[in-house]
Design a protein around this motif. Structure first.
Motif, mmCIF file in Angstrom:
data_model
loop_
_atom_site.group_PDB
_atom_site.id
_atom_site.type_symbol
_atom_site.label_atom_id
_atom_site.label_comp_id
_atom_site.label_asym_id
_atom_site.label_seq_id
_atom_site.Cartn_x
_atom_site.Cartn_y
_atom_site.Cartn_z
ATOM 1 N N VAL A 262 50.054 48.854 -2.432
ATOM 2 C CA VAL A 262 48.929 49.734 -2.084
ATOM 3 C C VAL A 262 47.643 48.926 -2.129
ATOM 4 N N TRP A 263 46.865 49.027 -1.071
ATOM 5 C CA TRP A 263 45.575 48.330 -1.004
ATOM 6 C C TRP A 263 44.489 49.374 -0.748
ATOM 7 N N ILE A 264 43.603 49.510 -1.724
ATOM 8 C CA ILE A 264 42.466 50.427 -1.624
ATOM 9 C C ILE A 264 41.202 49.589 -1.511
ATOM 10 N N GLY A 265 40.457 49.809 -0.457
ATOM 11 C CA GLY A 265 39.218 49.065 -0.246
ATOM 12 C C GLY A 265 38.004 49.890 -0.592
ATOM 13 N N VAL A 266 37.096 49.312 -1.359
ATOM 14 C CA VAL A 266 35.805 49.949 -1.637
ATOM 15 C C VAL A 266 34.718 49.048 -1.069
ATOM 16 N N SER A 267 33.687 49.667 -0.536
ATOM 17 C CA SER A 267 32.650 48.886 0.136
ATOM 18 C C SER A 267 31.323 49.623 0.040
ATOM 19 N N TYR A 268 30.300 48.984 0.624
ATOM 20 C CA TYR A 268 28.978 49.601 0.700
ATOM 21 C C TYR A 268 28.662 49.927 2.147
ATOM 22 N N ARG A 269 27.862 50.969 2.314
ATOM 23 C CA ARG A 269 27.295 51.262 3.627
ATOM 24 C C ARG A 269 25.804 51.488 3.441
ATOM 25 N N VAL A 270 25.024 50.706 4.162
ATOM 26 C CA VAL A 270 23.562 50.793 4.054
ATOM 27 C C VAL A 270 23.044 51.601 5.231
ATOM 28 N N ASP A 271 22.331 52.685 4.935
ATOM 29 C CA ASP A 271 21.797 53.546 5.987
ATOM 30 C C ASP A 271 20.635 54.337 5.413
ATOM 31 N N GLU A 272 19.590 54.481 6.204
ATOM 32 C CA GLU A 272 18.402 55.237 5.810
ATOM 33 C C GLU A 272 17.842 54.744 4.482
ATOM 34 N N GLY A 273 17.860 53.433 4.304
ATOM 35 C CA GLY A 273 17.284 52.859 3.094
ATOM 36 C C GLY A 273 18.109 53.050 1.846
ATOM 37 N N GLU A 274 19.391 53.384 1.993
ATOM 38 C CA GLU A 274 20.260 53.630 0.850
ATOM 39 C C GLU A 274 21.510 52.760 0.940
ATOM 40 N N ARG A 275 22.037 52.443 -0.226
ATOM 41 C CA ARG A 275 23.319 51.761 -0.305
ATOM 42 C C ARG A 275 24.315 52.733 -0.953
ATOM 43 N N ASN A 276 25.307 53.134 -0.209
ATOM 44 C CA ASN A 276 26.299 54.086 -0.690
ATOM 45 C C ASN A 276 27.685 53.454 -0.696
ATOM 46 N N ARG A 277 28.528 53.968 -1.584
ATOM 47 C CA ARG A 277 29.882 53.437 -1.717
ATOM 48 C C ARG A 277 30.846 54.199 -0.811
ATOM 49 N N ALA A 278 31.816 53.460 -0.277
ATOM 50 C CA ALA A 278 32.848 54.062 0.561
ATOM 51 C C ALA A 278 34.219 53.607 0.069
ATOM 52 N N LEU A 279 35.210 54.463 0.261
ATOM 53 C CA LEU A 279 36.582 54.155 -0.161
ATOM 54 C C LEU A 279 37.542 54.519 0.955
ATOM 55 N N SER A 280 38.561 53.687 1.128
ATOM 56 C CA SER A 280 39.615 53.994 2.085
ATOM 57 C C SER A 280 40.923 53.398 1.595
ATOM 58 N N VAL A 281 42.014 54.061 1.930
ATOM 59 C CA VAL A 281 43.347 53.527 1.637
ATOM 60 C C VAL A 281 43.762 52.717 2.854
ATOM 61 N N ILE A 282 43.733 51.394 2.700
ATOM 62 C CA ILE A 282 44.025 50.514 3.827
ATOM 63 C C ILE A 282 45.519 50.384 4.045
ATOM 64 N N LYS A 283 46.269 50.411 2.951
ATOM 65 C CA LYS A 283 47.708 50.157 3.050
ATOM 66 C C LYS A 283 48.397 50.873 1.903
ATOM 67 N N ALA A 284 49.545 51.487 2.180
ATOM 68 C CA ALA A 284 50.331 52.132 1.129
ATOM 69 C C ALA A 284 51.773 52.200 1.605
ATOM 70 N N ARG A 285 52.573 51.257 1.142
ATOM 71 C CA ARG A 285 53.967 51.210 1.570
ATOM 72 C C ARG A 285 54.717 52.453 1.103
ATOM 73 N N GLY A 286 55.470 53.052 2.017
ATOM 74 C CA GLY A 286 56.282 54.209 1.672
ATOM 75 C C GLY A 286 55.503 55.498 1.507
ATOM 76 N N ILE A 287 54.193 55.488 1.842
ATOM 77 C CA ILE A 287 53.360 56.686 1.687
ATOM 78 C C ILE A 287 52.618 56.934 3.000
ATOM 79 N N ASN A 288 52.743 58.128 3.546
ATOM 80 C CA ASN A 288 52.017 58.503 4.758
ATOM 81 C C ASN A 288 50.585 58.871 4.373
ATOM 82 N N HIS A 289 49.796 57.864 4.086
ATOM 83 C CA HIS A 289 48.485 58.070 3.477
ATOM 84 C C HIS A 289 47.434 58.477 4.503
ATOM 85 N N SER A 290 46.339 58.999 3.984
ATOM 86 C CA SER A 290 45.207 59.387 4.821
ATOM 87 C C SER A 290 44.509 58.144 5.367
ATOM 88 N N ASN A 291 44.012 58.260 6.607
ATOM 89 C CA ASN A 291 43.257 57.158 7.195
ATOM 90 C C ASN A 291 41.754 57.401 7.157
#
Length: 573
Positions: free
Chosen positions: A424-453
């Motif tokens: 399982v690979w979970i990626g966390v990152s930043y997104r800069v918009d409107e003068g703000e830095r916000n955190r984002a999360l996504s499940v990039i990979k999950a073997r054997g799991i029909n995970h959300s995109n």
């Protein structure tokens, strides 16, 4: 002539973690073992620990020091937990055998007297081990190579009659670097030869051990790292795990309900999980949520933190509503704070492996595993991370790691390597918009799991990390203030729709009430009309009956014809 039966050389276990596996069971009994290496590599420590471990198993020993006297040996090793001082004079007997200056280069010294003294002590104590520490100090008293060889073979032959296993230590960087001196012959005479080295890795040094020679048995020839800790010597083991692993279908929570939903129920027990991202993206918070979730289930968690003390992590996590103190106090959660650059990655692997053996956790967290790069470079860090993952897979242990992401060429950092091999690979990152830095999360990979995109906004507050609702505008996911504005607008729209609904509902309810009242009025009118009709019908019937009675009386009084139609009883039309 009877055929001689051949018996394999028996082994004596050393009790040193990892060493017996390399030796295929232990050191050869009634044979000569040489431990050699440069200054400070741990020759004496290793030899003494073997003697102490054997003494605890009921095999006493004799230690002969050429460089340190009995008191010095005990004082210099009293800090180790294996307790040399407790076994001295009872199961381990120390002898001083310092060579006086007048013997050096005299060429007339031999070890016959020394061997006689050792043999007497062996018979007196029933010793099975003999340690000769600093043999090079003895050989240095001899003037030539022939004399040295003679004394070495004398020692070897003495073993046959005495029935003990002998360990010799000697300062010898490499037997082939000493030219024609007598030191180079020591490895040839010994039955078992173990080389100890101290190898430089950037700003640190890593101790390594290799079984150079072992007569009468098989051993690993790999050069393995080892460390010296208060518990003694710990030797790494290169486990050759097959490409199989314990397979589970049990789901485990991540500590975030909405992340569990994205994973269609959570992680699978025994998974390897990577959470990667830049500094400050909440990787540690996510790892701590998982550790807390597992500890709440009553399962043991080993948390390895690089470059941050365990107490400091526990304190810092309180600011985001994650309290690990109850689980640390109960012993279900062990946090090991380790300085990554203090030693080699191989040494870190040994320490972690030892902690796993001692604690037997169901789950392992390493935060961040990318710190191993500072302890010997990327190649060594990758090798150590692979071995830790293989160890976890073979034992069915969940392996949860964090790693710093990098913008360098793909495949050139720990994140890229781990992303290919974890479940399982979970990626966390930043997104800069409107003068703000916000955190984002996504499940990039999950073997054997029909995970959300979906990409979800990851928020941190006093209640801990959580995933915000998804808001899309013009094909873009809204985060931070933009999301809050959209939430407020959506709430306002919902309130407006609610008010409009309430107004229309009230209007229709009023109309229904009016119609119901009209229906009730008409119903009452209809009922009255039916009553009136019934009264009319009764009145007509009464009138008809009265006429019939009157006609009968009239006919009787006149004596008229009863069929006279003028007096019919029918109601006139």
């Amino acid at each position: 002539m009877a055929k001689r039966e051949l018996v394999a050389t028996p082994r004596l276990a050393t009790g040193v973690e990892g060493l017996d596996a390399l030796l295929g069971g232990g050191l050869p009994d009634r044979r000569l073992t040489l431990l050699y290496g440069g200054t400070g590599v741990g020759k004496t420590v290793l030899a003494l620990e073997i003697l102490v471990n054997s003494a605890r198993e009921g095999l006493p020993g004799v230690a002969v020091g050429f460089e340190e006297g009995p008191d010095e040996l005990v004082e210099n090793h009293v800090s180790f937990d294996w307790g040399l001082a407790e076994t001295v004079d009872d199961k381990i007997h120390l002898m001083a055998a310092r060579v006086e200056d007048e013997f050096y280069n005299a060429g007339a010294f031999d070890i016959s007297g020394l061997l006689a003294a050792i043999e007497a002590k062996v018979k007196q104590t029933g010793a099975r081990w003999v340690l000769i520490d600093g043999l090079d100090a003895l050989l240095g008293t001899l003037g030539d190579r022939v004399a040295a060889m003679r004394e070495l073979f004398r020692l070897k032959h003495w073993l046959t009659g005495c029935g003990v296993a002998v360990i010799m230590t000697a300062k010898l960087d490499h037997p082939d670097t000493t030219g024609g001196t007598h030191f180079r012959d020591m490895p040839y005479v010994a039955d078992c030869v173990i080389k100890l080295s101290n190898v430089a890795h950037k700003r640190t040094f890593a101790r390594t051990l290799r079984v150079v020679k072992l007569r009468g048995g098989q051993s690993s020839s790999a050069e393995m790292p080892f460390v010296i800790r208060s518990s003694g010597v710990l030797v790494a083991e290169r486990e050759n795990y097959p490409l199989t692993a314990k397979v589970f279908d049990e789901r485990l929570g991540t500590g975030l309900d909405r992340l569990d939903t994205m994973l269609r129920g959570g992680l699978i027990r025994g998974n390897s999980v990577l959470v990667s991202g830049p500094p400050g993206a909440a990787k540690t918070s996510l790892a701590a949520c998982f550790a807390r979730e597992m500890a709440e289930r009553g399962e043991r968690v080993l948390y390895v933190s690089f470059d941050e003390a365990g107490d400091q992590i526990v304190e810092d996590l309180l600011s985001v509503g994650i309290d690990l103190r109850p689980y640390v106090g109960s012993g279900l959660l062990q946090i090991h704070g380790i300085l990554a650059g203090a030693t080699s990655a191989e040494a870190h692997y040994i320490d972690i492996h030892h902690a796993i053996r001692e604690f037997a956790p169901a789950h392992i967290v390493v935060d961040p595993i990318s710190a191993l790069v500072k302890a010997g470079g990327l190649e060594m860090a990758v090798d150590v991370s692979d071995r830790l993952l293989d160890l976890a897979k073979a034992s069915g242990t969940t392996f949860y790691v964090t790693a710093l992401s990098s913008s360098r060429t793909p495949g050139s950092d720990m994140e890229s390597h781990l992303a290919n091999i974890v479940d399982v690979w979970i990626g966390v990152s930043y997104r800069v918009d409107e003068g703000e830095r916000n955190r984002a999360l996504s499940v990039i990979k999950a073997r054997g799991i029909n995970h959300s995109n979906q990409i979800r906004e990851l928020t941190l507050d006093d209640s801990g990390p959580s995933l915000a609702d998804v808001y899309i505008a013009s094909g873009e996911m809204l985060m931070g203030s933009a999301r809050l504005r959209e939430e407020q607008d959506a709430a306002a729209r919902r309130r407006s729709e609610q008010h409009r609904y309430e107004r229309d509902r009230q209007r229709v309810e009023n109309e229904i009430a009016d119609t119901s009242e009209q229906i009730a009025t008409l119903t009452r009118k209809l009922d009255q009309q039916r009553v009136d009709l019934e009264q009319l019908e009764r009145h007509a019937q009464d009138h008809l009956e009265q006429r019939v009675q009157d006609r009968g009386r009239l006919l009787r009084s006149r004596g008229a014809d009863a069929n006279d139609r003028r007096f019919s009883d029918e109601w006139p039309s």
